[in-house]
Structure formats: structure tokens, C-alpha cells
Scaffold this motif. Structure first.
Motif, PDB file in Angstrom:
ATOM      1  N   TYR A 100       0.909  -1.149   0.000  1.00 37.43           N
ATOM      2  CA  TYR A 100       0.000   0.000   0.000  1.00 37.43           C
ATOM      3  C   TYR A 100       0.947   1.196   0.000  1.00 37.43           C
ATOM      4  O   TYR A 100       1.723   1.346   0.945  1.00 37.43           O
ATOM      5  CB  TYR A 100      -0.819  -0.055   1.289  1.00 37.43           C
ATOM      6  N   SER A 138      -5.828  -0.730  12.935  1.00 36.90           N
ATOM      7  CA  SER A 138      -7.025  -0.036  12.459  1.00 36.90           C
ATOM      8  C   SER A 138      -8.256  -0.922  12.634  1.00 36.90           C
ATOM      9  O   SER A 138      -8.146  -2.149  12.610  1.00 36.90           O
ATOM     10  CB  SER A 138      -6.827   0.279  10.974  1.00 36.90           C
ATOM     11  N   LYS A 142     -10.239  -2.913   8.560  1.00 34.39           N
ATOM     12  CA  LYS A 142     -10.090  -4.077   7.674  1.00 34.39           C
ATOM     13  C   LYS A 142     -10.644  -5.349   8.305  1.00 34.39           C
ATOM     14  O   LYS A 142     -11.653  -5.866   7.866  1.00 34.39           O
ATOM     15  CB  LYS A 142      -8.604  -4.265   7.323  1.00 34.39           C
TER      16      LYS A 142
HETATM   17  C1  PLP Z   1      -1.673  -1.333   4.588  1.00 36.88           C
HETATM   18  C2  PLP Z   1      -2.668  -0.255   4.836  1.00 36.88           C
HETATM   19  N1  PLP Z   1      -2.434   0.638   5.792  1.00 36.88           N
HETATM   20  C3  PLP Z   1      -3.294   1.610   6.074  1.00 36.88           C
HETATM   21  C4  PLP Z   1      -4.475   1.728   5.375  1.00 36.88           C
HETATM   22  C5  PLP Z   1      -5.420   2.831   5.720  1.00 36.88           C
HETATM   23  O1  PLP Z   1      -6.572   2.313   6.273  1.00 36.88           O
HETATM   24  P1  PLP Z   1      -7.499   3.079   7.294  1.00 36.88           P
HETATM   25  O2  PLP Z   1      -7.056   4.499   7.335  1.00 36.88           O
HETATM   26  O3  PLP Z   1      -8.892   2.918   6.773  1.00 36.88           O
HETATM   27  O4  PLP Z   1      -7.280   2.397   8.604  1.00 36.88           O
HETATM   28  C6  PLP Z   1      -4.775   0.824   4.353  1.00 36.88           C
HETATM   29  C7  PLP Z   1      -6.012   0.947   3.562  1.00 36.88           C
HETATM   30  O5  PLP Z   1      -6.236   0.304   2.575  1.00 36.88           O
HETATM   31  C8  PLP Z   1      -3.848  -0.194   4.089  1.00 36.88           C
HETATM   32  O6  PLP Z   1      -4.068  -1.099   3.138  1.00 36.88           O
END
Ligand code: PLP
Length: 379
Positions: A116, A223, A226
Motif C-alpha cells: 500500500y 485499524s 479491515k
Molecule cells: C496497509 C494499509 N495501511 C493503512 C491503510 C489505511 O486504512 P485506514 O485508514 O482505513 O485504517 C490501508 C487501507 O487500505 C492499508 O491497506
């Protein structure tokens, strides 16, 4: 004070394009978390509902409500306490605060790929020198240990990994984790592990081990988006030694200040043991049912699609046979089939698409049939 940017801003292509398509297509399979949970399904407690309705919409504790920080700390096997936890606006907020606390222009950092590309993109935009090391496609996404060694040198200040990995769903083995830890420790670098997919294991009964507590210079990010199916809460966190946590909080003061009060309250509710267990079961069910369907579809497709079975995350990183660029592939999928998947190009790997399978079976099946039609079109 007026300063002019030194070079052109690099946008976050994955998020830019997802925001363009995800709400207008009939089948959005570009998400990486499980199918979002409704408030009604989540909150099965009238007293808590009343508490939500009565809550004055004040700022919460800016670093996160103490009880929430406590519950997040519990996710780290007794190795963290509330003083190690800063609540952020999503994992995205945590990543931003971490990177801007640890690195300044001209510094060097090493990044795992594919990935990502949020952290990599912020680093590029902030004039940080980036080295990369891979999980190798040809080797079932195993860590390339030689590349890891080459990417890290005494000037490297931070090593960034994503585990479980987005987009491949790969989980580092204990020996790969040790290799990464040793490589960082050898040069005294920080190790930052984005662990937002922890808890979305497809097969393993155990939750993916965290890097937290394995070396004194580790920071991890988590987070509810997911594995918990709560992306709309925008609730994430980082776990860090208290001095670094203060640095990150000082950065957050300049951006979002804090996550929202309602998000804090609902997250606190979601992470109490009985609810957490219920959410985890829901996640497992979605992942297992969805993957069975994906496999069944894959069998029907022969060699048109191939992939390494993902170990975690609601995502499969699928290679398609036609040699068309992935952005062209997903454009056809969106425009002709009203379906959106994330193109491999947005993770630095061509001839792949990332699709979500943690979805209700009927929805997933209809979306996959549309993906097949795009391969027919380009074959
Ligand atoms: C590896 C990774 N980190 C962080 C995020 C950010 O997610 P969120 O801000 O919704 O927790 C994502 C979102 O796809 C991700 O894939």
C-alpha cells in the motif's frame, strides 16, 4: 513565509482512482477489508445505544479515550499498555504521524514492496530517499533476503513493512520476521510495521503475531477498518514507546487533532471481549465463505487467472493472462462491467488486479463473472 515546492506532487494513485469509481460502480471489489458491518448489527446493547445518544459531541481526549487505549493495548498480548497507544484517524492517520515524526527531507528509509504505497508516497513527496526490498512474486511472495540486505545501510533511519501484506495477503514467517528485525537492529534503524490486516487471517486459527515488543525501536499501526469491518469509523492507532508517541501526537495536532468522539465510543464498544469475539467470528466466516467461492471460480477459469493463496486480509492479488496493462484492464472492468478492482500498477506490479473476497457470496460471484468477461474481451 513563502516556499515553492521543489518538484511535482505525487498523488496516491490507488486512493485517487478508488474514490473515483467505488461509489458509482455496481460491484466494488476494490476494498481490502471485509464487508462493512452496520451499526444495527454491531450494537446489540440498549444501554450503550442510550449512552451514545446522551453523549455531548465534545472533543474526546485527543490521544484517545483512556478506556479505548486500554482495550487497544490488550490486542498486543500483554506487551503494551495504554501509554503506548495513540488513537488516530484510521491507520492512514497513524502512518502519516509516524513517518513525519521519524523522517525529515534527505533521510533514508527502506520499504517493502509490493505495498500500500501511502508511506512510500509521503516519503517521495517529502524528499526522503527510498530503497525497496521485495516479496517475490516468483517465490510465492517470500521475502527476498538479499534485497533486504542491499536496501539497508548504516544511513537507513527507518525500515517499513506491511504485515499481513497488502496487496498479496502474505504473512511473514517467524524466520522472515527475524530477518527484518535483525536487518533493522544491525543499523539501529526504526522498524515500522503496518499491521492493519492483523486479525483477518483466512486459515490460521491464531492472530498474526505483532512486531510490537520484539525490538526496542518498533512502532506498529493498527485499524478497525479491515479485519473489523468498520472503515467508516475512521479509527486507527499506533503503538510506540511513549517518547515517540508524544512526537506523533505533536504531528497529529497539526492535521486532524484527534479521532472523533463517536468513533472513540463505538471503537471502545467494539473492542470489549464479547463483541470483539463476535466481530472476529463474522470476519472469519466472510473470509472462509468468500475464499471458497473465489477458489471455485478460479477452478472454472483454468489458466486465465493465477494467484498465490492469501494468508490474511480480505484480498487476493490475481494475475490475469492477457498482457494488457492493469490500469487498462480495470478501466474496461469499470466502464463496461460497472465493477471496480484495484490495478496491480497501483502497488507496483503489472498484470495483476487486487480483488476483495470478504464479501457476501452472491455479490462476489456476480462481480467475478464480470472480471471473467474482461479477460474474454482482451484475449
Ligand atoms: C496497509 C494499509 N495501511 C493503512 C491503510 C489505511 O486504512 P485506514 O485508514 O482505513 O485504517 C490501508 C487501507 O487500505 C492499508 O491497506
Amino acid at each position: 513565509m513563502h516556499t515553492t515546492p521543489k518538484r511535482e506532487f505525487i498523488p496516491f494513485a490507488l486512493e485517487r482512482e478508488m474514490s473515483r469509481w467505488e461509489k458509482i460502480v455496481s460491484f466494488n471489489i476494490s476494498e481490502s477489508g471485509v464487508w462493512p458491518i452496520s451499526l444495527k448489527e454491531l450494537i446489540q446493547d440498549d444501554a450503550f445505544l442510550q449512552q451514545l445518544l446522551d453523549a455531548p459531541l465534545d472533543y474526546p481526549h485527543v490521544q484517545g479515550r483512556p478506556a479505548l487505549r486500554e482495550r487497544i493495548a490488550h490486542l498486543y498480548d500483554g506487551k503494551a499498555n495504554a501509554d503506548n497507544v495513540l488513537v488516530t484517524v484510521g491507520g492512514a492517520g497513524a502512518n502519516h504521524a509516524i513517518l513525519s515524526s521519524l523522517l525529515k527531507p534527505g533521510d533514508q528509509a527502506a520499504f517493502m514492496t509490493p505495498n500500500y504505497l501511502q508511506l512510500w508516497g509521503i516519503a517521495q513527496n517529502n524528499g526522503i530517499h527510498c530503497q525497496t526490498f521485495s516479496l517475490r512474486d516468483a517465490d510465492d511472495w517470500r521475502l527476498d533476503r538479499d534485497e533486504l540486505k542491499r536496501a539497508i545501510n548504516p544511513q537507513t533511519k527507518v525500515v517499513f513493512v506491511c504485515n499481513p501484506n497488502n496487496p498479496t495477503g502474505k504473512v511473514l514467517s517467524p524466520s522472515e520476521m527475524s530477518a527484518v528485525l535483525e536487518a533493522a537492529a544491525d543499523v539501529g534503524a526504526w522498524l515500522v510495521a503496518d499491521e492493519v490486516y492483523r486479525g483477518a487471517e483466512r486459515e490460521a486459527a491464531e492472530i498474526t503475531p505483532s512486531f510490537w515488543g520484539k525490538y526496542e525501536r518498533v512502532i506498529v499501526c493498527g485499524s478497525l477498518s479491515k479485519a473489523y469491518g468498520l472503515p467508516g469509523l475512521r479509527l486507527g492507532w499506533l503503538v510506540a514507546p511513549p517518547a515517540i508517541l508524544e512526537e506523533c501526537a505533536a504531528r497529529q495536532d497539526y492535521t486532524t487533532i484527534t479521532a472523533g468522539l463517536l468513533a472513540n465510543l463505538i471503537a471502545e464498544y467494539a473492542l470489549q471481549p464479547a463483541v470483539l469475539q463476535r466481530i472476529r467470528q463474522r470476519t472469519r466466516n466472510l473470509l472462509r465463505e468468500g475464499y471458497a467461492l473465489l477458489e471455485e471460480w478460479g477452478m472454472e477459469q483454468g489458466q486465465r487467472f493465477t494467484w498465490v493463496p492469501p494468508q490474511a486480509g480480505a484480498i487476493a492479488f490475481i494475475r490475469y493472462r492477457p498482457t494488457v496493462p492493469s490500469e487498462e484492464f480495470v478501466r474496461r472492468l469499470a466502464e463496461a462491467e460497472s465493477t471496480y478492482a484495484a490495478p496491480g500498477a497501483h502497488f507496483g506490479v503489472e498484470q495483476h488486479i487486487r480483488i476483495s473476497y470478504g464479501l457476501p457470496p452472491d455479490f462476489l460471484r456476480m462481480a467475478l463473472d464480470r472480471v471473467s468477461r474482461v479477460v474474454d474481451f482482451f484475449s
